[in-house]
Design a protein around this motif. Structure first.
Motif, short mmCIF file in Angstrom:
data_model
loop_
_atom_site.label_atom_id
_atom_site.label_comp_id
_atom_site.label_asym_id
_atom_site.label_seq_id
_atom_site.Cartn_x
_atom_site.Cartn_y
_atom_site.Cartn_z
N ILE A 1 0.83 -1.21 0.00
CA ILE A 1 0.00 0.00 0.00
C ILE A 1 0.86 1.25 0.00
CG2 ILE A 1 -1.54 1.37 1.46
CD1 ILE A 1 -3.00 -1.22 2.17
N ILE A 2 1.95 1.26 0.77
CA ILE A 2 2.79 2.46 0.83
C ILE A 2 3.43 2.71 -0.53
CG2 ILE A 2 5.03 1.50 1.52
CD1 ILE A 2 3.26 4.52 3.10
N ALA A 3 3.78 1.64 -1.26
CA ALA A 3 4.31 1.82 -2.61
C ALA A 3 3.22 2.31 -3.56
CB ALA A 3 4.90 0.50 -3.11
N PHE A 4 2.00 1.81 -3.37
CA PHE A 4 0.89 2.24 -4.23
C PHE A 4 0.54 3.70 -3.99
CE2 PHE A 4 -3.63 2.75 -5.19
CZ PHE A 4 -3.67 2.24 -6.49
N LEU B 1 9.89 -0.58 -15.46
CA LEU B 1 10.46 -1.83 -15.97
C LEU B 1 11.84 -1.60 -16.57
CD1 LEU B 1 7.27 -3.38 -17.62
CD2 LEU B 1 8.37 -4.10 -15.50
N ALA B 2 12.02 -0.46 -17.26
CA ALA B 2 13.31 -0.18 -17.87
C ALA B 2 14.40 0.04 -16.82
CB ALA B 2 13.21 1.05 -18.78
N LEU B 3 14.03 0.60 -15.68
CA LEU B 3 14.99 0.86 -14.60
C LEU B 3 15.08 -0.29 -13.61
CD1 LEU B 3 14.09 4.60 -13.87
CD2 LEU B 3 16.01 3.72 -15.20
N ASN B 4 14.45 -1.43 -13.94
CA ASN B 4 14.44 -2.60 -13.04
C ASN B 4 13.80 -2.27 -11.70
OD1 ASN B 4 15.68 -4.40 -14.86
ND2 ASN B 4 17.72 -3.69 -14.28
N GLY B 5 12.77 -1.42 -11.75
CA GLY B 5 12.08 -1.09 -10.51
C GLY B 5 11.35 -2.28 -9.92
N HIS B 6 10.91 -3.22 -10.78
CA HIS B 6 10.24 -4.42 -10.25
C HIS B 6 11.22 -5.26 -9.45
CE1 HIS B 6 12.00 -5.25 -14.14
NE2 HIS B 6 11.89 -6.55 -13.96
N HIS B 7 12.51 -5.22 -9.80
CA HIS B 7 13.51 -5.91 -8.99
C HIS B 7 13.66 -5.25 -7.62
CE1 HIS B 7 15.62 -7.51 -12.88
NE2 HIS B 7 14.43 -8.05 -12.66
N MET B 8 13.58 -3.92 -7.60
CA MET B 8 13.69 -3.20 -6.33
C MET B 8 12.50 -3.51 -5.42
SD MET B 8 15.32 0.51 -7.37
CE MET B 8 14.10 0.91 -8.62
N LEU B 9 11.32 -3.66 -6.03
CA LEU B 9 10.15 -4.03 -5.23
C LEU B 9 10.31 -5.42 -4.62
CD1 LEU B 9 7.26 -2.67 -7.48
CD2 LEU B 9 7.98 -1.77 -5.27
N LEU B 10 10.83 -6.35 -5.42
CA LEU B 10 11.06 -7.70 -4.90
C LEU B 10 12.18 -7.70 -3.85
CD1 LEU B 10 10.77 -9.82 -8.17
CD2 LEU B 10 9.06 -9.49 -6.38
N ASP B 11 13.18 -6.83 -4.03
CA ASP B 11 14.20 -6.68 -2.99
C ASP B 11 13.59 -6.18 -1.68
OD1 ASP B 11 16.24 -7.56 -4.55
OD2 ASP B 11 16.98 -5.57 -5.10
N GLY B 12 12.57 -5.31 -1.81
CA GLY B 12 11.91 -4.80 -0.62
C GLY B 12 11.25 -5.90 0.18
N ILE B 13 10.56 -6.82 -0.49
CA ILE B 13 9.90 -7.90 0.23
C ILE B 13 10.92 -8.88 0.79
CG2 ILE B 13 9.55 -9.50 -1.70
CD1 ILE B 13 7.00 -8.61 1.04
N GLU C 1 12.55 6.59 -6.49
CA GLU C 1 13.46 6.62 -5.34
C GLU C 1 12.69 6.86 -4.05
OE1 GLU C 1 16.44 9.52 -6.04
OE2 GLU C 1 17.15 8.63 -7.92
N VAL C 2 11.73 7.79 -4.10
CA VAL C 2 10.90 8.05 -2.91
C VAL C 2 10.13 6.79 -2.52
CG1 VAL C 2 8.95 9.40 -2.04
CG2 VAL C 2 10.74 10.52 -3.39
N MET C 3 9.64 6.04 -3.50
CA MET C 3 8.89 4.83 -3.22
C MET C 3 9.75 3.80 -2.49
SD MET C 3 6.95 2.30 -5.92
CE MET C 3 8.49 1.95 -6.78
#
Length: 258
Positions: free
Chosen positions: A80-83, A132-144, A242-244
């Motif tokens: 939710i905080i990311a959303f 997706l281009a910046l591999n943000g989905h990888h950062m989200l998975l790193d978060g979990i 970055e804020v996310m």
């Protein structure tokens, strides 16, 4: 069998946090991804996390049900905080659409199923591609993954409902609103000047139907300014990512009692 049950208990807890995260997290919660694929991805990710985290042996008992509730709420909170941060993009589109006169032409967002402004939908699609281009989905998975360092799997009840957590959510929403305003202010300010010029024109030339002339002028000026400031928009979106990530980290620190 005695060794299998504790492993199964840990796996179910990890699966609960991961699937709850997928319910609310940007990109992973979108309807364009079939639910079956999300379940399979969550199951595979949970299976890898079980062997990657330092999890103690657990037994399925009364306290285990509380751990399941805690894991579900933790995953939901992180998503939710990311959303909330990502919603700043659609808020910026709403600001611009309102000033352009497109506010009455909302469309259904196929990703979330909710109504979305036209430019908000455009910015959202652009942000997804940039993420997706910046591999943000990888950062989200790193978060979990790193959430287990801040919120251990055997910690019974994190800091849900504390005043610091509520204040953090409010500050995050305010920061997202400020970023949305920064994204929209070039076009909104330009359209304000256009409205001012049209108002002066209407006073000096009363015979001119200013509503018929002004609407296409505002749309044309908006697209010109949007084209000029597109590079700035992309940089603001990168700052938003970055804020996310920082918001996710700060949230995990608060939930872990830090």
């Amino acid at each position: 069998m005695d060794e299998l049950i504790p492993s199964l208990a840990v796996y179910l807890l990890v699966l609960t946090r991961v699937t709850a995260f997928f319910v609310t997290a940007p990109l992973f919660s979108y309807r364009s991804i079939p639910a079956t694929h999300r379940i399979i991805l969550g199951a595979l990710l949970a299976w890898m996390l079980v062997y990657s985290i330092d999890a103690p042996e657990l037994e399925i008992d009364g306290a285990y049900l509380l751990l399941v509730m805690k894991e579900a709420m933790t995953g939901l909170f992180i998503g939710i905080i990311a959303f909330i941060v990502m919603s700043a993009i659609q808020i910026a589109g709403g600001f611009i659409d309102f000033q352009m006169g497109f506010a009455i032409a909302n469309v259904i967002d196929p990703q979330t199923g909710a109504q979305s402004p036209l430019l908000g939908q455009f910015f959202n699609s652009l942000a997804i591609l940039l993420l997706l281009a910046l591999n943000g989905h990888h950062m989200l998975l790193d978060g979990i993954f790193y959430s287990y360092q801040f919120i251990p799997i055997d910690q019974l009840w994190p800091a849900f409902g504390e005043e610091r957590l509520i204040e953090f959510v409010v500050r995050t929403f305010a920061a997202s609103f400020a970023i949305a305003f920064q994204m929209a202010i070039p076009i909104v300010a330009t359209l304000f000047l256009v409205d001012l010029a049209l108002g002066i024109t209407a006073r000096t030339v009363p015979q001119l139907n200013i509503f018929v002339v002004g609407f296409p002028i505002k749309i044309g000026v908006s697209f010109v300014v949007l084209f000029i400031t597109m590079g700035v928009m992309v940089q603001v979106m990168r700052k938003l990512f970055e804020v996310m990530i920082l918001s996710i980290r700060d949230l995990m620190v608060l939930l872990g009692g830090g």
